[in-house]
Write a protein that holds these residues in place. Structure first.
Motif, PDB file in Angstrom:
ATOM      1  N   PRO A 145       0.797  -1.227   0.000  1.00  0.00           N
ATOM      2  CA  PRO A 145       0.000   0.000   0.000  1.00  0.00           C
ATOM      3  C   PRO A 145       0.835   1.284   0.000  1.00  0.00           C
ATOM      4  O   PRO A 145       0.505   2.229  -0.721  1.00  0.00           O
ATOM      5  N   LEU A 146       1.905   1.356   0.806  1.00  0.00           N
ATOM      6  CA  LEU A 146       2.698   2.579   0.859  1.00  0.00           C
ATOM      7  C   LEU A 146       3.438   2.806  -0.457  1.00  0.00           C
ATOM      8  O   LEU A 146       3.578   3.946  -0.912  1.00  0.00           O
ATOM      9  N   PHE A 147       3.933   1.745  -1.073  1.00  0.00           N
ATOM     10  CA  PHE A 147       4.562   1.877  -2.389  1.00  0.00           C
ATOM     11  C   PHE A 147       3.550   2.411  -3.398  1.00  0.00           C
ATOM     12  O   PHE A 147       3.879   3.289  -4.215  1.00  0.00           O
ATOM     13  N   CYS A 148       2.342   1.906  -3.345  1.00  0.00           N
ATOM     14  CA  CYS A 148       1.307   2.337  -4.290  1.00  0.00           C
ATOM     15  C   CYS A 148       0.933   3.802  -4.101  1.00  0.00           C
ATOM     16  O   CYS A 148       0.584   4.493  -5.064  1.00  0.00           O
ATOM     17  N   LEU A 149       1.016   4.265  -2.864  1.00  0.00           N
ATOM     18  CA  LEU A 149       0.722   5.677  -2.605  1.00  0.00           C
ATOM     19  C   LEU A 149       1.805   6.598  -3.135  1.00  0.00           C
ATOM     20  O   LEU A 149       1.525   7.623  -3.761  1.00  0.00           O
ATOM     21  N   TRP A 150       3.065   6.238  -2.915  1.00  0.00           N
ATOM     22  CA  TRP A 150       4.151   7.190  -3.107  1.00  0.00           C
ATOM     23  C   TRP A 150       4.975   6.995  -4.380  1.00  0.00           C
ATOM     24  O   TRP A 150       5.669   7.908  -4.810  1.00  0.00           O
TER      25      TRP A 150
ATOM     26  N   CYS B 295       1.320  11.824  -1.948  1.00  0.00           N
ATOM     27  CA  CYS B 295       0.223  11.355  -2.794  1.00  0.00           C
ATOM     28  C   CYS B 295      -0.897  12.383  -2.755  1.00  0.00           C
ATOM     29  O   CYS B 295      -1.684  12.428  -1.805  1.00  0.00           O
ATOM     30  N   GLN B 296      -0.929  13.212  -3.780  1.00  0.00           N
ATOM     31  CA  GLN B 296      -1.923  14.274  -3.854  1.00  0.00           C
ATOM     32  C   GLN B 296      -2.105  14.616  -5.331  1.00  0.00           C
ATOM     33  O   GLN B 296      -1.126  14.700  -6.074  1.00  0.00           O
ATOM     34  N   PRO B 297      -3.339  14.825  -5.810  1.00  0.00           N
ATOM     35  CA  PRO B 297      -3.535  15.093  -7.245  1.00  0.00           C
ATOM     36  C   PRO B 297      -2.736  16.289  -7.768  1.00  0.00           C
ATOM     37  O   PRO B 297      -2.377  16.324  -8.941  1.00  0.00           O
ATOM     38  N   GLY B 298      -2.463  17.254  -6.897  1.00  0.00           N
ATOM     39  CA  GLY B 298      -1.718  18.424  -7.335  1.00  0.00           C
ATOM     40  C   GLY B 298      -0.310  18.116  -7.803  1.00  0.00           C
ATOM     41  O   GLY B 298       0.315  18.923  -8.503  1.00  0.00           O
ATOM     42  N   THR B 299       0.226  16.924  -7.455  1.00  0.00           N
ATOM     43  CA  THR B 299       1.576  16.578  -7.895  1.00  0.00           C
ATOM     44  C   THR B 299       1.639  16.323  -9.401  1.00  0.00           C
ATOM     45  O   THR B 299       2.722  16.357  -9.990  1.00  0.00           O
ATOM     46  N   TRP B 300       0.492  16.040 -10.020  1.00  0.00           N
ATOM     47  CA  TRP B 300       0.459  15.805 -11.464  1.00  0.00           C
ATOM     48  C   TRP B 300       0.441  17.112 -12.252  1.00  0.00           C
ATOM     49  O   TRP B 300       0.739  17.115 -13.456  1.00  0.00           O
ATOM     50  N   LEU B 301       0.069  18.201 -11.601  1.00  0.00           N
ATOM     51  CA  LEU B 301      -0.123  19.467 -12.311  1.00  0.00           C
ATOM     52  C   LEU B 301       1.172  20.028 -12.918  1.00  0.00           C
ATOM     53  O   LEU B 301       1.164  20.447 -14.082  1.00  0.00           O
ATOM     54  N   PRO B 302       2.309  20.065 -12.187  1.00  0.00           N
ATOM     55  CA  PRO B 302       3.526  20.631 -12.801  1.00  0.00           C
ATOM     56  C   PRO B 302       3.980  19.897 -14.057  1.00  0.00           C
ATOM     57  O   PRO B 302       4.457  20.530 -15.007  1.00  0.00           O
ATOM     58  N   LEU B 303       3.849  18.564 -14.085  1.00  0.00           N
ATOM     59  CA  LEU B 303       4.237  17.815 -15.279  1.00  0.00           C
ATOM     60  C   LEU B 303       3.379  18.225 -16.464  1.00  0.00           C
ATOM     61  O   LEU B 303       3.890  18.445 -17.577  1.00  0.00           O
TER      62      LEU B 303
END
Length: 399
Positions: free
Chosen positions: A151-156, A203-211
Motif C-alpha cells: 500500500p505505501l509503495f502504491c501511494l508514493w 500522494c496528492q492530485p496536485g503533484t500531477w499538475l507541474p508535469l
C-alpha cells in the motif's frame, strides 16, 4: 567580442548590492514574527525602493541585443555530469520510498482508502472525494494495488515518478524559450528544490499538475515557432490535445488552459500569422481530450466543492477576503502568515529567502527587456496563475 553588459564588472557589483538587500529583507520577513507596520516598512525599503530605482535607471534595450536567458552562460556539460545530475534526482525521490515518512497524511490516507476500494471493485468514476478531484492519483494507486504492490509503495511511487518526469519535461519545455544554460538551471531547480522534492513524496492530485504544465509549455513553444503550415497544423493539434489533458490533473488546471487558449487565439486569429485552420484543429483536439471530463460532469455532476470554497460562497463577509488575497500574494516569497493554511510552509515561502532573492534579481535582470513579447506574456501568466487562490475563501497551497 565585446563583453555583454550583463557580465561587466560594474553590472556585477550593482546586482550584488541589490541581491544583498533582497536577501536581508527576505530573511527578516521570513523568519521574524514582526509587527505589521515593521513588515510593511521592510518591504518598502528593501523591495519597493530598489525596484523603483532599478526601473528609473534601466533603459529598454534594442531589439537586436539578446537577453540573458537566451545567452549561454557556460559551455556544454560533460555527459558524465548530466548522468550524475539525473542519478541524484532519482536517488532523492526513491530513497526509502516506503519508510522516509512514518505514516501517510490524512489526505493520503483518504486517497489510499479510495484506491483500496477501487482495486477491489473497479468503477470508471472520474471525480473522487468531496473535493471532486480528478482520478489520476486514485487510479495510479489502485492499479499498483491490483498488481500486488504494498500500500505505501502504491501511494508514493506514482508521485516520485511524476516528479522525476517533471524535471525532464521542465528542461525540454524551457529549451523552447531559453538557452541550454538557463534550461539547465530550471531543471536544477525542479530537481533539487525542496517543494518539487516534497511533491515527489506526497500522494496528492496536485503533484500531477507541474508535469502537465511543463507539457503545455513544451508544445506551446513548438507551436509558436515560425514553421511551415503543415507543421503548424500538427503542433496545433498536439497542443490542443495536451491542453485538454489538464482536466485529469487537479482542480486549478483551467487557468493554465485559459492562458494557452488566449495565446493560440492571439497567434491564429489576431496576428499577421493568422491561421484559422490551425485554430480549428487546436479547438477540435482540445474538445476531444476534454471529452471524458465533460461526460463526467454530465453523469456525476461537478462544481459543488468549487462553489463552496469560492470567495462569493457567502460563508464569510467580504472583508475576510482581504487577508486571504494578501496571504496568497505573500505565500511564494515570505509565507502566508496564517497558521491555518493548508499545504504551505510553516515559515518562509515556497521560495526560501535565497531563491526568493534570486527571483527578485531575475526580475531586475529582465526589466530592460520588459517590452519583449515573452516578458510581457510572463507577467500576464504570473497574474493569471494566482487566480485560483485569490478567488477562494481560504488558503491552500496547491491552488
Amino acid at each position: 567580442m565585446a563583453i555583454p553588459l550583463s557580465f561587466s564588472y560594474e553590472h556585477k557589483i550593482n546586482r550584488f548590492i541589490y541581491f544583498f538587500v533582497f536577501f536581508v529583507t527576505n530573511g527578516l520577513l521570513s523568519f521574524l514574527d514582526l509587527p505589521t507596520f515593521i513588515q510593511l516598512g521592510l518591504g518598502f525599503v528593501g523591495l519597493v525602493l530598489p525596484f523603483y530605482f532599478a526601473f528609473r535607471t534601466s533603459k529598454t534595450v534594442s531589439a537586436g541585443q539578446p537577453p540573458i536567458y537566451s545567452q549561454e552562460l557556460f559551455g556544454n556539460f560533460p555527459v558524465i555530469l548530466l548522468v550524475l545530475f539525473f542519478s541524484f534526482c532519482v536517488f532523492l525521490r526513491f530513497y526509502k520510498l516506503e519508510s522516509l515518512f512514518v505514516w501517510p497524511t490524512g489526505d493520503e490516507g483518504w486517497f489510499g482508502t479510495m484506491a483500496i476500494e477501487l482495486s477491489q471493485h473497479w468503477v470508471w468514476k472520474f471525480f473522487y472525494s468531496s473535493g471532486q478531484l480528478p482520478p489520476l492519483s486514485t487510479w495510479a494507486a489502485a492499479g499498483l494495488l491490483k498488481l500486488g504492490y504494498s500500500p505505501l509503495f502504491c501511494l508514493w511511487f506514482p508521485s516520485a515518478f511524476i516528479s522525476l518526469m517533471t524535471v525532464v519535461a521542465g528542461y525540454f519545455a524551457s529549451r523552447q524559450f531559453f538557452s541550454k544554460s538557463f534550461s539547465l538551471v530550471v531543471a536544477g531547480l525542479l530537481g533539487f528544490s525542496f517543494w518539487p522534492l516534497f511533491l515527489g513524496r506526497l500522494c496528492q492530485p496536485g503533484t500531477w499538475l507541474p508535469l502537465w504544465e511543463c507539457g503545455c509549455f513544451l508544445f506551446l513553444g513548438r507551436f509558436l515557432k515560425p514553421d511551415s503550415t503543415k507543421n503548424q497544423m500538427k503542433e496545433a493539434s498536439l497542443l490542443g490535445f495536451v491542453t485538454g489533458l489538464g482536466s485529469w490533473t487537479f482542480t486549478s488546471w483551467p487557468v493554465v488552459a485559459f492562458l494557452v487558449i488566449l495565446t493560440v487565439i492571439k497567434k491564429n486569429l489576431f496576428s499577421a500569422e493568422k491561421n484559422i485552420k490551425a485554430f480549428l484543429l487546436f479547438s477540435f483536439f482540445l474538445a476531444l481530450s476534454l471529452g471524458p471530463f465533460l461526460m463526467a460532469i454530465a453523469s456525476e455532476g461537478f462544481g459543488d466543492h468549487a462553489s463552496s470554497v469560492a470567495a462569493w460562497s457567502g460563508w464569510f463577509p467580504w472583508r475576510h477576503q482581504i487577508p486571504v488575497v494578501i496571504h496568497y500574494l505573500t505565500s511564494p516569497f515570505w509565507g502566508t502568515f496564517d497558521k491555518s493554511a493548508a499545504y504551505t510552509p510553516p515559515f518562509w515561502g515556497f521560495l526560501n529567502p535565497l531563491l526568493c532573492s534570486f527571483f527578485f534579481l531575475g526580475l531586475l535582470e529582465i526589466l530592460p527587456y520588459r517590452r519583449a513579447p515573452l516578458i510581457r506574456w510572463f507577467f500576464y501568466a504570473l497574474l493569471v496563475f494566482f487566480l485560483p487562490g485569490l478567488l477562494t475563501m481560504n488558503i491552500e497551497g496547491f491552488r
